[in-house]
Design a protein around this motif. Structure first.
Motif, short mmCIF file in Angstrom:
data_model
loop_
_atom_site.label_atom_id
_atom_site.label_comp_id
_atom_site.label_asym_id
_atom_site.label_seq_id
_atom_site.Cartn_x
_atom_site.Cartn_y
_atom_site.Cartn_z
N PRO A 134 0.83 -1.23 0.00
CA PRO A 134 0.00 0.00 0.00
C PRO A 134 0.85 1.27 0.00
N GLY A 135 1.94 1.27 0.80
CA GLY A 135 2.81 2.44 0.84
C GLY A 135 3.51 2.66 -0.49
N LEU A 136 3.96 1.59 -1.12
CA LEU A 136 4.62 1.70 -2.42
C LEU A 136 3.68 2.28 -3.46
N LEU A 137 2.45 1.76 -3.52
CA LEU A 137 1.49 2.25 -4.50
C LEU A 137 1.14 3.71 -4.26
N GLN A 138 1.01 4.08 -2.99
CA GLN A 138 0.72 5.47 -2.65
C GLN A 138 1.83 6.39 -3.15
N SER A 139 3.07 5.96 -2.97
CA SER A 139 4.20 6.76 -3.42
C SER A 139 4.24 6.86 -4.95
N LEU A 140 4.08 5.73 -5.62
CA LEU A 140 4.14 5.72 -7.08
C LEU A 140 3.02 6.55 -7.70
N GLN A 141 1.86 6.52 -7.08
CA GLN A 141 0.73 7.29 -7.61
C GLN A 141 0.95 8.79 -7.52
N SER A 142 1.88 9.21 -6.66
CA SER A 142 2.14 10.65 -6.52
C SER A 142 3.19 11.14 -7.51
N VAL A 143 3.89 10.23 -8.17
CA VAL A 143 4.97 10.62 -9.08
C VAL A 143 4.40 11.10 -10.41
N GLN A 144 4.77 12.31 -10.78
CA GLN A 144 4.33 12.89 -12.04
C GLN A 144 5.57 13.28 -12.86
N TYR A 145 5.70 12.68 -14.03
CA TYR A 145 6.80 13.04 -14.93
C TYR A 145 6.54 12.36 -16.27
N ASP A 146 7.23 12.83 -17.32
CA ASP A 146 7.07 12.22 -18.64
C ASP A 146 7.48 10.76 -18.57
N ALA A 147 6.57 9.86 -18.90
CA ALA A 147 6.78 8.43 -18.66
C ALA A 147 7.98 7.87 -19.40
N ASP A 148 8.33 8.46 -20.54
CA ASP A 148 9.44 7.93 -21.32
C ASP A 148 10.80 8.49 -20.89
N LYS A 149 10.80 9.33 -19.85
CA LYS A 149 12.04 9.99 -19.46
C LYS A 149 12.55 9.58 -18.07
N TYR A 150 11.91 8.60 -17.46
CA TYR A 150 12.41 8.12 -16.18
C TYR A 150 12.03 6.65 -16.01
N THR A 151 12.72 5.99 -15.09
CA THR A 151 12.44 4.60 -14.76
C THR A 151 12.48 4.43 -13.25
N VAL A 152 11.53 3.68 -12.73
CA VAL A 152 11.48 3.38 -11.30
C VAL A 152 12.25 2.08 -11.05
N VAL A 153 13.17 2.11 -10.09
CA VAL A 153 13.89 0.90 -9.68
C VAL A 153 13.47 0.56 -8.26
N ILE A 154 12.77 -0.55 -8.10
CA ILE A 154 12.30 -1.01 -6.79
C ILE A 154 13.20 -2.15 -6.34
N VAL A 155 13.79 -2.00 -5.18
CA VAL A 155 14.62 -3.07 -4.62
C VAL A 155 13.80 -3.76 -3.54
N ASP A 156 13.37 -4.98 -3.83
CA ASP A 156 12.60 -5.77 -2.86
C ASP A 156 13.57 -6.46 -1.93
N ASP A 157 13.58 -6.02 -0.68
CA ASP A 157 14.56 -6.50 0.30
C ASP A 157 14.06 -7.76 1.01
N GLY A 158 13.74 -8.78 0.20
CA GLY A 158 13.35 -10.08 0.77
C GLY A 158 11.99 -10.09 1.42
N SER A 159 11.00 -9.44 0.80
CA SER A 159 9.65 -9.42 1.36
C SER A 159 9.07 -10.83 1.49
N ARG A 160 8.14 -10.99 2.41
CA ARG A 160 7.50 -12.31 2.60
C ARG A 160 6.85 -12.78 1.30
N THR A 161 6.17 -11.85 0.64
CA THR A 161 5.62 -12.12 -0.69
C THR A 161 6.31 -11.17 -1.66
#
Length: 273
Positions: A21-48
């Motif tokens: 939920p926190g990740l989605l909340q953060s991503l939904q707030s990001v505004q920028y030209d979609a072809d000019k940036y990339t999100v890198v998510i590092v999953d630090d061994g989540s249960r799922t």
């Protein structure tokens, strides 16, 4: 003439651990030209483990997202460094920005930071003011800092001027293969940003571009004493002004004996929104 691929403007580095939920909340707030940036998510061994399917259910699939999956929970420093190492291998972006799960950005944050770095080529690292908010009690306070490099250098003896989820820096400023230091538990960002002060100029945009979630189970609160001791180590190692270094360490040692509830009440009283 040989042509070279155009670099994207930035990678947005987000460490993740059991907080969809926190990740989605953060991503939904990001505004920028979609072809000019990339999100890198590092999953630090989540249960799922997080998947692109989980994300694209709520986020536009026009946004480029990469997931770096760690086999088990290693802690935020290793997670951040895994993300940095992945980004460096790509060598196709001008800047790196940070955001944490649960924190949100103003709609113009990334436009303003990219524009600022483009207009100020001597600046290697830029942050912004932010608002800290407890979404349970709805209590919030403003975090205001110096904005010019000389005053930032002085202020860093007393506190971390650069709140981690507010920053953006130049990829080519990491000329010495810089990573987050692992010898300052829960204050790795403090040491990381101090290095930028020694290599070039820095700045803060005097606008509230990020709202940071106050999480009473988060590192800053649950490991407060360990973090303060790490901050003391950082100031002792990187502080160049002997008088300011002494005063900064004195302040941090004082914070070790003052209950956080008192500190929080003072912040709320002085800087409350």
């Amino acid at each position: 003439m040989k042509s070279y691929p155009t670099k994207i403007d930035f990678y947005l580095l987000i460490p993740f651990y059991n907080n969809l939920p926190g990740l989605l909340q953060s991503l939904q707030s990001v505004q920028y030209d979609a072809d000019k940036y990339t999100v890198v998510i590092v999953d630090d061994g989540s249960r799922t483990p997080i998947t692109l399917t989980d994300i694209y259910k709520e986020i536009s699939n026009k946004v480029s997202i990469e997931i770096v999956q760690l086999p088990c929970n290693k802690g935020i420093t290793i997670a951040l460094n895994a993300g940095l190492q992945w980004i460096k291998k790509q060598n196709d972006a001008r800047f790196i920005a940070r955001l944490d799960c649960g924190d949100t950005c103003s709609a113009d944050r990334f436009y303003k930071q990219v524009e600022f770095l483009d207009k100020n080529p001597k600046i290697n690292l830029v942050g912004s003011w932010c608002i800290f908010k407890d979404h349970v009690s709805n209590i919030a306070y403003r975090y205001i800092t110096p904005t010019a490099h000389k005053k930032i250098k002085r202020g860093m003896h007393f506190r971390n001027i650069f709140i981690h989820p507010t920053v953006m820096w130049r990829c080519d400023a990491m000329t010495n293969n810089e990573l987050y230091p692992d010898n300052y538990p829960d204050a790795e960002d403090y040491g990381f940003f101090y290095r930028f002060l020694q290599q070039g100029e820095t700045a803060i945009i005097p606008e509230f571009l990020v709202t940071c979630e106050i999480n009473h189970k988060g590192i800053s609160l649950s490991s407060r004493k360990k973090q303060l001791n790490s901050r003391i180590k950082v100031v002792n190692e990187y502080g160049r002004n002997r008088v300011l270094r002494y005063l900064g360490v004195f302040k941090l040692r004082l914070l070790l004996i003052i209950p956080y509830k008192i500190i929080f009440s003072i912040k709320k009283s002085l800087y409350g929104v």
